[in-house]
Scaffold this motif. Structure first.
Motif, PDB file in Angstrom:
ATOM      1  N   SER A 149       0.823  -1.203   0.000  1.00 53.45           N
ATOM      2  CA  SER A 149       0.000   0.000   0.000  1.00 53.45           C
ATOM      3  C   SER A 149       0.860   1.258   0.000  1.00 53.45           C
ATOM      4  CB  SER A 149      -0.924   0.001   1.219  1.00 53.45           C
ATOM      5  OG  SER A 149      -0.183  -0.073   2.418  1.00 53.45           O
ATOM      6  N   GLY A 150       1.993   1.206   0.710  1.00 57.08           N
ATOM      7  CA  GLY A 150       2.890   2.350   0.714  1.00 57.08           C
ATOM      8  C   GLY A 150       3.499   2.609  -0.643  1.00 57.08           C
ATOM      9  N   ALA A 151       3.883   1.541  -1.347  1.00 54.98           N
ATOM     10  CA  ALA A 151       4.457   1.708  -2.683  1.00 54.98           C
ATOM     11  C   ALA A 151       3.433   2.303  -3.644  1.00 54.98           C
ATOM     12  CB  ALA A 151       4.961   0.360  -3.194  1.00 54.98           C
TER      13      ALA A 151
ATOM     14  N   ALA B  60     -13.634  14.083 -11.398  1.00 60.29           N
ATOM     15  CA  ALA B  60     -13.946  13.263 -10.222  1.00 60.29           C
ATOM     16  C   ALA B  60     -12.878  12.204 -10.006  1.00 60.29           C
ATOM     17  CB  ALA B  60     -15.321  12.612 -10.404  1.00 60.29           C
ATOM     18  N   VAL B  61     -12.415  11.560 -11.093  1.00 57.26           N
ATOM     19  CA  VAL B  61     -11.354  10.559 -10.989  1.00 57.26           C
ATOM     20  C   VAL B  61     -10.069  11.199 -10.486  1.00 57.26           C
ATOM     21  CG1 VAL B  61      -9.867   9.010 -12.314  1.00 57.26           C
ATOM     22  CG2 VAL B  61     -12.332   9.020 -12.723  1.00 57.26           C
ATOM     23  N   ALA B  62      -9.762  12.418 -10.948  1.00 53.87           N
ATOM     24  CA  ALA B  62      -8.551  13.111 -10.498  1.00 53.87           C
ATOM     25  C   ALA B  62      -8.601  13.384  -8.997  1.00 53.87           C
ATOM     26  CB  ALA B  62      -8.384  14.418 -11.272  1.00 53.87           C
ATOM     27  N   VAL B  63      -9.766  13.817  -8.494  1.00 56.77           N
ATOM     28  CA  VAL B  63      -9.914  14.077  -7.061  1.00 56.77           C
ATOM     29  C   VAL B  63      -9.717  12.789  -6.261  1.00 56.77           C
ATOM     30  CG1 VAL B  63     -11.543  14.760  -5.256  1.00 56.77           C
ATOM     31  CG2 VAL B  63     -11.403  16.080  -7.374  1.00 56.77           C
ATOM     32  N   VAL B  64     -10.311  11.691  -6.749  1.00 58.06           N
ATOM     33  CA  VAL B  64     -10.204  10.409  -6.051  1.00 58.06           C
ATOM     34  C   VAL B  64      -8.755   9.931  -6.011  1.00 58.06           C
ATOM     35  CG1 VAL B  64     -10.816   7.970  -6.149  1.00 58.06           C
ATOM     36  CG2 VAL B  64     -12.572   9.708  -6.525  1.00 58.06           C
ATOM     37  N   ILE B  65      -8.058  10.005  -7.143  1.00 53.42           N
ATOM     38  CA  ILE B  65      -6.679   9.526  -7.196  1.00 53.42           C
ATOM     39  C   ILE B  65      -5.781  10.332  -6.271  1.00 53.42           C
ATOM     40  CG2 ILE B  65      -4.646   9.323  -8.675  1.00 53.42           C
ATOM     41  CD1 ILE B  65      -6.494   8.539 -10.956  1.00 53.42           C
ATOM     42  N   ALA B  66      -5.890  11.669  -6.316  1.00 54.16           N
ATOM     43  CA  ALA B  66      -5.029  12.507  -5.475  1.00 54.16           C
ATOM     44  C   ALA B  66      -5.375  12.328  -3.996  1.00 54.16           C
ATOM     45  CB  ALA B  66      -5.179  13.967  -5.888  1.00 54.16           C
ATOM     46  N   GLY B  67      -6.670  12.292  -3.680  1.00 53.25           N
ATOM     47  CA  GLY B  67      -7.055  12.079  -2.289  1.00 53.25           C
ATOM     48  C   GLY B  67      -6.601  10.728  -1.770  1.00 53.25           C
ATOM     49  N   LEU B  68      -6.699   9.711  -2.628  1.00 49.71           N
ATOM     50  CA  LEU B  68      -6.238   8.378  -2.252  1.00 49.71           C
ATOM     51  C   LEU B  68      -4.736   8.361  -2.002  1.00 49.71           C
ATOM     52  CD1 LEU B  68      -7.060   5.390  -1.898  1.00 49.71           C
ATOM     53  CD2 LEU B  68      -6.560   5.064  -4.315  1.00 49.71           C
ATOM     54  N   ALA B  69      -3.994   9.103  -2.818  1.00 54.20           N
ATOM     55  CA  ALA B  69      -2.540   9.140  -2.653  1.00 54.20           C
ATOM     56  C   ALA B  69      -2.160   9.693  -1.280  1.00 54.20           C
ATOM     57  CB  ALA B  69      -1.909   9.977  -3.763  1.00 54.20           C
TER      58      ALA B  69
ATOM     59  N   ASN C 110      -4.161  10.120   1.509  1.00 48.58           N
ATOM     60  CA  ASN C 110      -4.712   9.348   2.620  1.00 48.58           C
ATOM     61  C   ASN C 110      -4.024   8.002   2.781  1.00 48.58           C
ATOM     62  OD1 ASN C 110      -6.603  11.251   3.432  1.00 48.58           O
ATOM     63  ND2 ASN C 110      -8.114  10.557   1.940  1.00 48.58           N
ATOM     64  N   LEU C 111      -3.766   7.328   1.649  1.00 50.75           N
ATOM     65  CA  LEU C 111      -3.123   6.020   1.720  1.00 50.75           C
ATOM     66  C   LEU C 111      -1.699   6.131   2.253  1.00 50.75           C
ATOM     67  CD1 LEU C 111      -3.713   3.067   1.112  1.00 50.75           C
ATOM     68  CD2 LEU C 111      -2.807   3.403  -1.185  1.00 50.75           C
ATOM     69  N   LEU C 112      -0.999   7.198   1.854  1.00 56.07           N
ATOM     70  CA  LEU C 112       0.359   7.396   2.364  1.00 56.07           C
ATOM     71  C   LEU C 112       0.342   7.640   3.867  1.00 56.07           C
ATOM     72  CD1 LEU C 112       3.381   7.675   1.644  1.00 56.07           C
ATOM     73  CD2 LEU C 112       2.980  10.125   1.368  1.00 56.07           C
ATOM     74  N   GLY C 113      -0.610   8.468   4.310  1.00 55.83           N
ATOM     75  CA  GLY C 113      -0.700   8.741   5.737  1.00 55.83           C
ATOM     76  C   GLY C 113      -1.076   7.509   6.540  1.00 55.83           C
ATOM     77  N   GLU C 114      -2.053   6.731   6.053  1.00 54.13           N
ATOM     78  CA  GLU C 114      -2.471   5.535   6.771  1.00 54.13           C
ATOM     79  C   GLU C 114      -1.352   4.494   6.817  1.00 54.13           C
ATOM     80  OE1 GLU C 114      -5.064   5.114   8.435  1.00 54.13           O
ATOM     81  OE2 GLU C 114      -6.389   6.733   7.793  1.00 54.13           O
ATOM     82  N   THR C 115      -0.615   4.357   5.721  1.00 51.75           N
ATOM     83  CA  THR C 115       0.490   3.389   5.698  1.00 51.75           C
ATOM     84  C   THR C 115       1.601   3.811   6.640  1.00 51.75           C
ATOM     85  OG1 THR C 115      -0.030   2.932   3.385  1.00 51.75           O
ATOM     86  CG2 THR C 115       2.095   2.152   4.208  1.00 51.75           C
ATOM     87  N   ALA C 116       1.897   5.117   6.646  1.00 55.11           N
ATOM     88  CA  ALA C 116       2.924   5.614   7.568  1.00 55.11           C
ATOM     89  C   ALA C 116       2.500   5.397   9.010  1.00 55.11           C
ATOM     90  CB  ALA C 116       3.189   7.095   7.298  1.00 55.11           C
ATOM     91  N   ALA C 117       1.203   5.585   9.286  1.00 53.39           N
ATOM     92  CA  ALA C 117       0.713   5.363  10.650  1.00 53.39           C
ATOM     93  C   ALA C 117       0.849   3.909  11.054  1.00 53.39           C
ATOM     94  CB  ALA C 117      -0.744   5.804  10.755  1.00 53.39           C
ATOM     95  N   ALA C 118       0.687   2.986  10.081  1.00 51.51           N
ATOM     96  CA  ALA C 118       0.765   1.561  10.388  1.00 51.51           C
ATOM     97  C   ALA C 118       2.176   1.119  10.737  1.00 51.51           C
ATOM     98  CB  ALA C 118       0.254   0.741   9.209  1.00 51.51           C
ATOM     99  N   VAL C 119       3.172   1.789  10.161  1.00 53.75           N
ATOM    100  CA  VAL C 119       4.557   1.355  10.398  1.00 53.75           C
ATOM    101  C   VAL C 119       5.316   2.318  11.286  1.00 53.75           C
ATOM    102  CG1 VAL C 119       4.651   0.188   8.189  1.00 53.75           C
ATOM    103  CG2 VAL C 119       5.451   2.532   8.335  1.00 53.75           C
ATOM    104  N   ILE C 120       4.625   3.342  11.818  1.00 50.81           N
ATOM    105  CA  ILE C 120       5.337   4.327  12.633  1.00 50.81           C
ATOM    106  C   ILE C 120       5.928   3.648  13.865  1.00 50.81           C
ATOM    107  CG2 ILE C 120       3.372   5.021  14.032  1.00 50.81           C
ATOM    108  CD1 ILE C 120       4.378   7.902  13.750  1.00 50.81           C
ATOM    109  N   GLY C 121       7.104   4.023  14.220  1.00 54.52           N
ATOM    110  CA  GLY C 121       7.788   3.413  15.344  1.00 54.52           C
ATOM    111  C   GLY C 121       8.497   2.129  15.009  1.00 54.52           C
ATOM    112  N   VAL C 122       8.300   1.584  13.776  1.00 53.87           N
ATOM    113  CA  VAL C 122       9.003   0.366  13.360  1.00 53.87           C
ATOM    114  C   VAL C 122      10.120   0.802  12.443  1.00 53.87           C
ATOM    115  CG1 VAL C 122       8.777  -1.884  12.299  1.00 53.87           C
ATOM    116  CG2 VAL C 122       6.855  -0.891  13.489  1.00 53.87           C
ATOM    117  N   ARG C 123      11.276   1.043  13.009  1.00 48.45           N
ATOM    118  CA  ARG C 123      12.383   1.577  12.242  1.00 48.45           C
ATOM    119  C   ARG C 123      13.430   0.510  12.012  1.00 48.45           C
ATOM    120  NH1 ARG C 123      11.992   5.580  16.375  1.00 48.45           N
ATOM    121  NH2 ARG C 123      10.761   7.370  15.702  1.00 48.45           N
ATOM    122  N   THR C 124      14.262   0.784  11.042  1.00 49.39           N
ATOM    123  CA  THR C 124      15.335  -0.155  10.772  1.00 49.39           C
ATOM    124  C   THR C 124      16.490   0.023  11.738  1.00 49.39           C
ATOM    125  OG1 THR C 124      16.274   1.410   9.195  1.00 49.39           O
ATOM    126  CG2 THR C 124      14.784  -0.249   8.337  1.00 49.39           C
TER     127      THR C 124
END
Length: 621
Positions: free
Chosen positions: A8-10, A244-253, A255-269
């Protein structure tokens, strides 16, 4: 960055790169084509020349959608930044202002958060007026209260920590504490939330422009194009679909980046790792392969964590076996590696921790090489964990019976009713009175001893071959402690399950277990039958642990005996025997060579160069 390594992050990063690329290049490449008026082709449908058709002035809608990317993203980012700045200032104000002023600020934030964001956006849009500037202010200020609440909550958690109290004692000012101690510790979740807010601001801006109170002509963003396309939706649906498709794609980009970052936050290399894992100390003798097949076989187990550019090794090459029906105790001071060993054999060590072993088998299955999806059914039914504090092991919002039943539903494919019936039966098995009524209660309605019994009952939902009890009686009084230990013994007798009991109390372990592992600084220094513990201990550390336990014959006029010194930190293990600095028998060889765990008598292994030395070691204190 770990976010990119997740699927999802990629996808989020790829979409975000696409959107940003269009925002930069689209006005340069297609700006003129998007503004070109063609009176001969108004309101045309999709074609090879115009992929999304044309508007009322014959302008290419597809090009206009691409060019509108820049203004849409710019406005969303500006509104998001405004919300972040205002929210951060307001959210951290209670930490800087006098207490009475901070309470007023907190109350104002609480009131603002109670209003839906959309209503606040419309309210501020009316206050600041129609247009781009008013829309930026409206969206930014509408999002600020939620961000302020998050900042305030995170700040309050950090302000209560000891290092902040120490800074205050040292005379550090409030503002400096905020900048140096508070904000750096809450920066990551704030960045994640800001990323998600950018996606929400994009959608809010499109909504305002669609309603006609956002971007005004001749400028245009996706929301304005969507409003214009809606007027010809029956003639050319693509005119509304493209923005409408442009709004969905940009909003998804966003939100998905934020949600993915939240899922792995604190898990560092962790820090950059230079070199391999630390060298193995004196290699222990392999475990005895005779007799019953061990339910748990461990050879040369290491657990390491990266810390400040080097490896911390709380477990350093230990080897042992636990056979069916055996009751094995593990003792040692805090930091000796007892709990980390239990987590490692249970596959509970998470990244960036590293677990290696020549052999780590549970019920004949290699734990380190078997895929997790194949291990999950085995561990869920055959391995039970009883933690030190059952309060943190139960979900406080769910009834105890449902939590036990979940094990049967997941691993035994039982339906809700039969699973709950089995949960009640297991509560009865661990001597909980009125089990059916208790199954419908929440964890806070149980006493400490009952919660610990329920934890054992959860382990018995399957057919455990091994029960790992990590300090199961530490928080309990002596009477309840005895009940829990007797219950573990009964479980062992009834199910033939092996039990690995971890404890600080060497006398409790000696009275309960059949075999004892003594750990120090990440190694097993002695492995002996419990019956030999008080008669023939061979390691100076084992003798020292016994010597510090008072009994009825202890002279109450004398100070209590203590072991001089402290155990070494996992990242500062010295050369040679780790106990040498605290041992009265230590010589030069002890300080340079680490002894292996070798057999000195039947069922008795010791890691000491002076295992045969019978000199009195005194009080060691």
């Amino acid at each position: 960055m770990r976010v990119v390594t997740t699927p999802s992050g990629a996808v989020a990063v790829a979409l975000l790169v696409l959107v940003i690329g269009l925002a930069i290049l689209a006005p340069i490449i297609w700006g003129d084509a998007a503004s070109e008026v063609n009176d001969s082709a108004p309101v045309q449908g999709p074609s090879s020349a115009h992929w999304a058709g044309t508007d009322a002035l014959g302008r290419d809608i597809f090009y206009r959608v691409l060019v509108a990317t820049r203004l849409s993203i710019e406005l969303a980012v500006m509104a998001s930044l405004l919300g972040v700045v205002v929210g951060t200032v307001v959210g951290t104000a209670p930490s800087v202002l006098p207490r009475w002023a901070g309470r007023w600020v907190s109350s104002a934030v609480n009131i603002a958060v109670a209003f839906p964001s959309l209503l606040l956006v419309l309210f501020f849009a009316v206050v600041f007026g129609v247009g781009t500037t008013g829309a930026v202010l409206a969206i930014g200020l509408a999002f600020a209260p939620g961000f302020a609440r998050l900042t305030q909550t995170l700040s309050a958690a950090v302000v209560g920590r000891d290092f902040v109290a120490a800074a205050r004692v040292a005379g550090v000012g409030r503002l400096r504490i905020l900048v140096r101690h508070v904000l750096p510790n809450i920066g990551e979740p704030l960045v994640v939330n800001a990323t998600i807010n950018a996606g929400q601001a994009l959608l809010a801006f499109a909504g305002l422009s669609f309603l006609g109170i956002g971007v005004q002509a001749p400028s245009y963003d996706w929301g304005r194009l969507l409003g214009e396309g809606l007027t010809q939706i029956y003639v050319n649906p693509a005119a509304a679909l493209a923005p409408a498709v442009a709004v969905v794609i940009a909003g998804l980009a966003f939100n998905l980046l934020g949600e993915t970052a939240a899922a792995v936050i604190g898990v560092r290399t962790g820090p950059t790792r230079s070199g391999p894992l630390p060298a193995t100390p004196g290699r222990d003798e392999p475990i005895d392969a005779s007799g019953d097949q061990p339910v748990l076989a461990v050879e040369n187990l290491h657990v390491a964590f990266p810390r400040d550019g080097r490896w911390a090794t709380p477990v350093r090459g230990i080897s042992f076996a636990v056979r069916p029906g055996e009751f094995v105790g593990v003792v040692g001071e805090s930091g000796s590696g007892k709990s980390v060993t239990a987590l490692a054999v249970s596959r509970l060590i998470e990244h960036p921790g590293v677990v290696t072993a020549d052999r780590l088998d549970f019920a004949g299955v290699p734990m380190l090489s078997t895929p997790e999806r194949e291990l999950r059914p085995l561990l869920g039914t055959s391995l039970a964990m009883v933690f030190q504090d059952p309060t943190t092991s139960f979900n406080p919002t769910r009834r105890v019976g449902r939590q036990l039943a979940e094990v049967a539903e997941q691993h035994q494919d039982l339906r809700r009713g039969p699973a709950l019936a089995r949960a009640v039966d297991r509560l009865r098995a661990v001597r909980i009175a009125a089990a059916e009524r208790r199954a419908g209660q929440y964890p806070h309605e149980f006493s400490g001893g009952m919660r610990q019994r329920a934890m054992i009952g959860m382990g018995l939902m399957g057919t455990p071959k091994l029960v790992i009890a990590d300090e199961p009686t530490t928080a309990l009084d002596v009477t309840v402690q005895g009940q829990i230990l007797r219950l573990l013994s009964e479980v062992r007798a009834e199910t033939d399950a092996a039990i690995l009991l971890i404890s600080h109390d060497i006398t409790v372990v000696a009275q309960t277990c059949s075999r004892i592992l003594v750990m120090y600084a990440g190694r097993i220094v002695e492995d002996l039958p419990a019956a030999d513990l008080t008669r023939t201990p061979r390691h100076p550390y084992t003798k020292a642990l016994l010597a510090v336990v008072p009994d009825l014959a202890t002279d109450r006029e004398q100070p209590l005996v203590a072991i001089a010194g402290r155990p070494p930190a996992p990242e500062q293990i010295p050369a040679g025997c780790a106990f040498a600095a605290r041992c009265p028998l230590a010589d030069e060889r002890c300080r340079t060579d680490d002894p292996a765990l070798v057999q000195v008598a039947q069922l008795h292994r010791v890691a000491c160069w002076h295992a045969d030395d019978q000199h009195d070691q005194g009080t060691m204190g």
